[in-house]
Design a protein around this motif. Sequence first.
Motif, PDB file in Angstrom:
ATOM      1  N   SER A   1       0.822  -1.209   0.000  1.00 60.93           N
ATOM      2  CA  SER A   1       0.000   0.000   0.000  1.00 60.93           C
ATOM      3  C   SER A   1       0.855   1.258   0.000  1.00 60.93           C
ATOM      4  CB  SER A   1      -0.922  -0.006   1.223  1.00 60.93           C
ATOM      5  OG  SER A   1      -0.169  -0.034   2.416  1.00 60.93           O
ATOM      6  N   ALA A   2       2.178   1.070   0.090  1.00 57.82           N
ATOM      7  CA  ALA A   2       3.108   2.191   0.051  1.00 57.82           C
ATOM      8  C   ALA A   2       4.146   1.939  -1.027  1.00 57.82           C
ATOM      9  CB  ALA A   2       3.792   2.359   1.410  1.00 57.82           C
ATOM     10  N   SER A   3       4.824   2.976  -1.426  1.00 55.95           N
ATOM     11  CA  SER A   3       5.892   2.802  -2.408  1.00 55.95           C
ATOM     12  C   SER A   3       6.999   1.946  -1.819  1.00 55.95           C
ATOM     13  CB  SER A   3       6.462   4.166  -2.808  1.00 55.95           C
ATOM     14  OG  SER A   3       7.662   3.996  -3.541  1.00 55.95           O
ATOM     15  N   VAL A   4       7.507   1.020  -2.618  1.00 54.49           N
ATOM     16  CA  VAL A   4       8.597   0.172  -2.108  1.00 54.49           C
ATOM     17  C   VAL A   4       9.834   1.006  -1.810  1.00 54.49           C
ATOM     18  CG1 VAL A   4       7.724  -1.882  -3.283  1.00 54.49           C
ATOM     19  CG2 VAL A   4       9.391  -0.416  -4.439  1.00 54.49           C
ATOM     20  N   ARG A   5       9.921   2.182  -2.406  1.00 59.39           N
ATOM     21  CA  ARG A   5      11.074   3.063  -2.150  1.00 59.39           C
ATOM     22  C   ARG A   5      11.037   3.623  -0.735  1.00 59.39           C
ATOM     23  NH1 ARG A   5       9.805   4.330  -7.553  1.00 59.39           N
ATOM     24  NH2 ARG A   5       8.371   5.956  -6.850  1.00 59.39           N
ATOM     25  N   SER A   6       9.859   3.582  -0.089  1.00 62.24           N
ATOM     26  CA  SER A   6       9.744   4.066   1.285  1.00 62.24           C
ATOM     27  C   SER A   6       9.930   2.951   2.307  1.00 62.24           C
ATOM     28  CB  SER A   6       8.360   4.698   1.490  1.00 62.24           C
ATOM     29  OG  SER A   6       7.347   3.705   1.541  1.00 62.24           O
ATOM     30  N   ILE A   7      10.132   1.738   1.839  1.00 57.42           N
ATOM     31  CA  ILE A   7      10.260   0.569   2.716  1.00 57.42           C
ATOM     32  C   ILE A   7      11.722   0.148   2.763  1.00 57.42           C
ATOM     33  CG2 ILE A   7       9.582  -1.831   3.024  1.00 57.42           C
ATOM     34  CD1 ILE A   7       6.948  -1.116   1.565  1.00 57.42           C
ATOM     35  N   ASP A   8      12.196  -0.146   3.969  1.00 55.91           N
ATOM     36  CA  ASP A   8      13.614  -0.464   4.141  1.00 55.91           C
ATOM     37  C   ASP A   8      13.988  -1.791   3.484  1.00 55.91           C
ATOM     38  OD1 ASP A   8      13.166   0.815   7.445  1.00 55.91           O
ATOM     39  OD2 ASP A   8      13.985   1.875   5.706  1.00 55.91           O
ATOM     40  N   VAL A   9      13.218  -2.822   3.808  1.00 56.62           N
ATOM     41  CA  VAL A   9      13.484  -4.155   3.268  1.00 56.62           C
ATOM     42  C   VAL A   9      12.157  -4.835   2.978  1.00 56.62           C
ATOM     43  CG1 VAL A   9      14.600  -6.405   3.630  1.00 56.62           C
ATOM     44  CG2 VAL A   9      15.541  -4.352   4.719  1.00 56.62           C
ATOM     45  N   MET A  10      12.067  -5.510   1.852  1.00 59.92           N
ATOM     46  CA  MET A  10      10.904  -6.354   1.566  1.00 59.92           C
ATOM     47  C   MET A  10      11.401  -7.758   1.274  1.00 59.92           C
ATOM     48  SD  MET A  10       8.201  -4.045  -0.554  1.00 59.92           S
ATOM     49  CE  MET A  10       6.898  -5.247  -0.241  1.00 59.92           C
ATOM     50  N   GLY A  11      10.527  -8.720   1.514  1.00 57.20           N
ATOM     51  CA  GLY A  11      10.981 -10.072   1.279  1.00 57.20           C
ATOM     52  C   GLY A  11       9.880 -11.101   1.336  1.00 57.20           C
ATOM     53  N   TRP A  12      10.299 -12.326   1.147  1.00 58.49           N
ATOM     54  CA  TRP A  12       9.400 -13.479   1.193  1.00 58.49           C
ATOM     55  C   TRP A  12       9.899 -14.453   2.250  1.00 58.49           C
ATOM     56  CZ3 TRP A  12       4.930 -13.599  -1.492  1.00 58.49           C
ATOM     57  CH2 TRP A  12       4.799 -12.730  -2.578  1.00 58.49           C
ATOM     58  N   TYR A  13       8.960 -14.952   3.025  1.00 67.35           N
ATOM     59  CA  TYR A  13       9.210 -16.003   3.997  1.00 67.35           C
ATOM     60  C   TYR A  13       8.245 -17.141   3.689  1.00 67.35           C
ATOM     61  CZ  TYR A  13      11.912 -12.655   6.760  1.00 67.35           C
ATOM     62  OH  TYR A  13      12.847 -11.758   7.188  1.00 67.35           O
ATOM     63  N   ARG A  14       8.556 -18.322   4.195  1.00 63.40           N
ATOM     64  CA  ARG A  14       7.633 -19.440   3.988  1.00 63.40           C
ATOM     65  C   ARG A  14       7.551 -20.283   5.262  1.00 63.40           C
ATOM     66  NH1 ARG A  14      11.291 -22.873  -0.347  1.00 63.40           N
ATOM     67  NH2 ARG A  14      12.856 -23.679   1.149  1.00 63.40           N
ATOM     68  N   GLN A  15       6.426 -20.973   5.360  1.00 64.00           N
ATOM     69  CA  GLN A  15       6.222 -21.852   6.514  1.00 64.00           C
ATOM     70  C   GLN A  15       5.618 -23.168   6.032  1.00 64.00           C
ATOM     71  OE1 GLN A  15       3.935 -20.114   9.704  1.00 64.00           O
ATOM     72  NE2 GLN A  15       4.763 -21.571  11.178  1.00 64.00           N
ATOM     73  N   ALA A  16       6.368 -24.234   6.244  1.00 62.16           N
ATOM     74  CA  ALA A  16       5.894 -25.571   5.905  1.00 62.16           C
ATOM     75  C   ALA A  16       5.122 -26.132   7.096  1.00 62.16           C
ATOM     76  CB  ALA A  16       7.067 -26.466   5.546  1.00 62.16           C
ATOM     77  N   PRO A  17       4.239 -27.091   6.862  1.00 59.25           N
ATOM     78  CA  PRO A  17       3.470 -27.679   7.966  1.00 59.25           C
ATOM     79  C   PRO A  17       4.385 -28.226   9.053  1.00 59.25           C
ATOM     80  CG  PRO A  17       2.573 -28.369   5.860  1.00 59.25           C
ATOM     81  CD  PRO A  17       3.845 -27.632   5.558  1.00 59.25           C
ATOM     82  N   GLY A  18       4.127 -27.820  10.286  1.00 59.40           N
ATOM     83  CA  GLY A  18       4.899 -28.312  11.411  1.00 59.40           C
ATOM     84  C   GLY A  18       6.269 -27.688  11.570  1.00 59.40           C
ATOM     85  N   LYS A  19       6.573 -26.684  10.743  1.00 58.32           N
ATOM     86  CA  LYS A  19       7.884 -26.047  10.817  1.00 58.32           C
ATOM     87  C   LYS A  19       7.744 -24.565  11.102  1.00 58.32           C
ATOM     88  CE  LYS A  19      10.385 -29.287   7.863  1.00 58.32           C
ATOM     89  NZ  LYS A  19      11.331 -29.413   6.707  1.00 58.32           N
ATOM     90  N   GLN A  20       8.859 -23.964  11.496  1.00 60.68           N
ATOM     91  CA  GLN A  20       8.861 -22.530  11.752  1.00 60.68           C
ATOM     92  C   GLN A  20       8.943 -21.750  10.436  1.00 60.68           C
ATOM     93  OE1 GLN A  20      12.125 -21.797  14.488  1.00 60.68           O
ATOM     94  NE2 GLN A  20      10.741 -21.932  16.240  1.00 60.68           N
ATOM     95  N   ARG A  21       8.482 -20.541  10.479  1.00 59.41           N
ATOM     96  CA  ARG A  21       8.586 -19.666   9.320  1.00 59.41           C
ATOM     97  C   ARG A  21      10.069 -19.377   9.059  1.00 59.41           C
ATOM     98  NH1 ARG A  21       4.495 -14.655   9.003  1.00 59.41           N
ATOM     99  NH2 ARG A  21       3.151 -16.417   9.558  1.00 59.41           N
ATOM    100  N   GLU A  22      10.452 -19.424   7.785  1.00 60.05           N
ATOM    101  CA  GLU A  22      11.853 -19.207   7.445  1.00 60.05           C
ATOM    102  C   GLU A  22      11.988 -18.203   6.310  1.00 60.05           C
ATOM    103  OE1 GLU A  22      13.611 -22.842   6.031  1.00 60.05           O
ATOM    104  OE2 GLU A  22      12.292 -22.972   4.292  1.00 60.05           O
TER     105      GLU A  22
END
Length: 113
Positions: free
Chosen positions: A24-45
């Motif tokens: 909802s904001a310009s990515v230029r105003s955001i310090d870091v963007m990224g992707w994380y994932r979480q498999a069943p029974g595991k922690q988000r990584e």
Amino acid sequence: VQLQASGGGSVQAGGSLKLACVASASVRSIDVMGWYRQAPGKQRELVATISRRIGTNYADSVKGRFTISSDNDDAIYLQMNSLKSEDTGVYYCNAKRNRLNYWGQGTQVTVSS
């Protein structure tokens, strides 16, 4: 910052998917963007991050297969190639700005072998 992720789905091993995250904001105003994932029974990584100051960063498990990019407007993408069954999980878009963490709703990726 509100984040809307899309692009998940089901694919066979070796296939490709592309995820998108619109902020909802310009990515230029955001310090870091990224992707994380979480498999069943595991922690988000961490999967991958992108920032103007540092560039891109990838988890060892996805290097050479995944590519994170930005349109320098309001979206980031995750191109996922050569998918493996272990890539299965819910993928979350993340934004860090002014020491605050923001999360999208998650999109399911299922890779069948």
